[in-house]
Design a protein around this motif. Structure first.
Motif: not given
Length: 275
Positions: A36-39, A43-50, A52-57
């Motif tokens: 899981v990654v955080t931002a 909008a940045v969290a959504e970009r990271l989900r797309t 990297l394919g990991v959970a982002a919050t």
């Protein structure tokens, strides 16, 4: 360790954090669902989900509560606000925290997080292409926040996903920051200057840059692969009354050795003040 859901949290997943996550995923030893990654912004969290394919919050606390290991990629100025709180101390108690911030030493982290095992790391930007160098340290074994060998090994495995790793004493990390963290920028300046010299003598800019870059890559590989001292390798190129010694003497006229050494020294001094 790292065998449960969301077991690795990357706190403040910017450019370096994203490179490390991508490297870990390429290495294949940790599945996406365990990260899981955080931002700061959704909008940045959504970009990271797309990407990297990991959970982002955007919820740092929730991400840390769910993780076994937390890799902190925050700016040094944000560390106290995020980590030095009762809720975060509770969330990180008994876990491993790895910090890549310049200037934030392990003693300061230990005051904020007295029940957390700590590792400090200094990667550099070539990690973005898997050619990085990361230097890590931990507190002495007798201290409460000391990472054990398994935890240190895990930190080394994470950074081995983006290049080479080595361990030093904690007191050397500001020097490491000046040389390893800032060093690529100093090399880029030297590389550009050498290319400028080629352009001055008639080479097209793109040709000069390509040649200069390969000169740096090849020379560095010679040092690493032969274990020879750079001075000995230099002497192999320097023939009597030749063009190389003429160029070297020009460099020495410009005090290049002391300038470069002082460059690292000054960067290390500033690094010590960042935290």
């Amino acid at each position: 360790m790292l065998d449960g859901p969301r077991s690795l949290c990357v706190l403040g997943c910017g450019t370096m954090g994203e490179a490390i996550v991508a490297g870990v995923l390429r290495a294949g030893w940790l599945p996406r669902e365990n990260i899981v990654v955080t931002a700061r912004r959704e909008a940045v969290a959504e970009r990271l989900r797309t990407r990297l394919g990991v959970a982002a919050t955007t919820d740092n606390l929730a991400a840390c509560e769910a993780a076994e290991v937390v890799l902190v990629c925050l700016k040094p100025q944000r560390f106290a606000d995020i980590l030095d709180t009762p809720k975060m101390r509770a969330a990180l108690a008994g876990k491993l925290l790895i910090s890549i911030a310049a200037g934030v030493n392990l003693d300061k982290l230990a005051r904020w997080l007295p029940q957390t095992a700590l590792v400090r790391a200094m990667p550099n930007t070539p990690s973005l292409i898997g050619e990085g160098m990361t230097v890590v340290c931990r507190l002495p074994a007798e201290t409460a926040n000391a990472a054990n060998d398994e935890q240190l090994g895990l930190a080394l495995r994470i950074f081995a996903s983006v290049g080479e790793c080595l361990e030093v004493e904690a007191k050397l990390m500001d020097a490491v920051t000046g040389l390893n963290g800032s060093g690529p920028a100093f090399v880029y300046v030297m590389l550009e200057a050498m290319a400028d010299g080629g352009v001055m003598m008639g080479l097209p800019r793109d040709v000069a840059l390509t040649m200069a870059a390969h000169v740096f890559r090849g020379a560095a590989a010679m040092v690493l692969d032969t274990d020879m001292h750079p001075a000995a390798l230099k002497d192999q190129v320097t023939t009597p009354a030749g063009c190389t010694i003429a160029g070297i003497l020009t460099m020495e006229d410009g005090r290049i050795r002391s300038v470069l050494a002082r460059t690292v020294q000054e960067a290390a001094k500033v690094a010590a003040k960042l935290g």
